[in-house]
Design an enzyme around this catalytic site. Structure first.
Site, PDB file in Angstrom:
ATOM      1  N   TYR A  53       0.867  -1.101   0.066  1.00  0.00           N
ATOM      2  CA  TYR A  53      -0.025   0.120  -0.013  1.00  0.00           C
ATOM      3  C   TYR A  53       0.771   1.385  -0.130  1.00  0.00           C
ATOM      4  CZ  TYR A  53      -3.870   2.912   1.379  1.00  0.00           C
ATOM      5  OH  TYR A  53      -5.008   3.822   1.486  1.00  0.00           O
ATOM      6  N   LYS A  93      -1.412  -1.209  -4.082  1.00  0.00           N
ATOM      7  CA  LYS A  93      -2.594  -0.033  -3.979  1.00  0.00           C
ATOM      8  C   LYS A  93      -1.777   1.335  -3.987  1.00  0.00           C
ATOM      9  CE  LYS A  93      -6.296   1.445  -1.123  1.00  0.00           C
ATOM     10  NZ  LYS A  93      -6.207   3.004  -1.532  1.00  0.00           N
TER      11      LYS A  93
END
Length: 304
Positions: free
Chosen positions: A139, A169
């Protein structure tokens, strides 16, 4: 390689006015998202107030969502990041034990930060190994973590050490690095675009999977925008992205997560209140915000 085409919603954590979990809402929440062509959820991240939840609450929320999901095509991503890598591993092991979890995700620890990419890979490898049956997505959100590394470099190094590495992400506005990373190894890594306000630009750079918070209640706008872009109707697509930006700026001015929760209540899903340090939207602000949104024709592009 893109395995998810469409919108993945960063969910809210339903809470009552005392800040206690209200997990009974989740079955209805899931049905609402499915009805609006949402392809999955990203749970326990910033939109879920994940860092305001206890480790046990994060597990309880994940279990409730795992139980609610009735469709194999609906993807459940869960954020397991933690300032303590040991706690992150505990959350990863818990996620690994649940059948309906598709992937786990973690940021860099951001208080005592990894000094270089190699140390960050060490952290990711340790967490990912605790959920070896699930896909791992790093992330990348430097605006919150202040950990900014070249994602292409991280992916190259992590690929040799993390067998379940699937992608990123990518919640960052550096589209140059997005393009470089998404082109590695003939597009081996799935780059999930993570900023709603530049979803259109991300599509132009090859994004097909998106994770965002306003997909909770504005999914029709984004699908209409993508359809216009894919048909070459670029002015229409641009105007829809501008409308989304205008609306997001209005919502953010009232305390973003609390305001979004109120909008969901207006749509029939009562996700309730937020915890400190998030700002609670007031009664007067609710009507003021909705009046501004409706002047932009919000109801015509909102999920239903």
């Amino acid at each position: 390689m893109n395995t998810i085409g469409g919108l993945v919603t960063a969910t809210h954590t339903p809470m009552n006015e005392k800040g206690e979990l209200k997990l009974e809402v989740i079955n209805e929440y899931y049905t609402f998202l499915k009805r609006n062509n949402i392809k999955g959820i990203f749970l326990n991240g910033p939109t879920s107030e994940g860092y305001h939840l206890t480790t046990n609450e994060r597990k309880l929320s994940l279990e409730a969502w795992s139980d609610a999901i009735k469709d194999d095509d609906f993807k459940l991503f869960v954020f397991v990041g933690h300032l303590s890598t040991k706690d992150a591993c505990d959350l990863a092991e818990h996620a690994d034990s649940l059948q309906n979890v598709f992937g786990i995700s973690a940021t860099a620890p951001f208080y005592q930060k990894p000094a270089n990419v190699d140390l960050l890979v060490d952290v990711c490898a340790e967490i990912a190994s605790c959920a070896s049956a699930k896909h791992f997505y790093y992330y990348h959100i430097p605006v919150l973590t202040s950990v900014s590394v070249p994602i292409s470099e991280l992916l190259k190094k992590a690929d040799a050490r993390i067998s379940n590495l699937k992608g990123v992400k990518y919640t960052h506005n550096d589209l140059e690095e997005y393009l470089v990373a998404s082109s590695l190894s003939n597009g081996k890594f799935e780059m999930m675009a993570g900023i709603d306000e530049i979803a259109l630009a991300s599509r132009a750079f090859g994004a097909r999977g998106y994770i965002g918070s306003t997909y909770n209640f504005m999914a029709p706008l984004y699908y209409k925008m993508f359809d216009a872009f894919d048909k070459g109707e670029f002015i229409e697509a641009k105007n829809l992205q501008l409308k989304a930006i205008e609306m997001i700026r209005i919502i953010a001015s009232y305390g973003f997560i609390s305001a979004c929760k109120f909008i969901m209540k207006e749509k029939g899903i009562n996700n309730g209140f937020v915890r400190l340090p998030s700002k609670q939207i007031s009664e007067s602000e609710k009507s003021e915000m909705m009046s501004k949104l409706r002047k932009l024709d919000f109801d015509s592009i909102a999920s239903s």
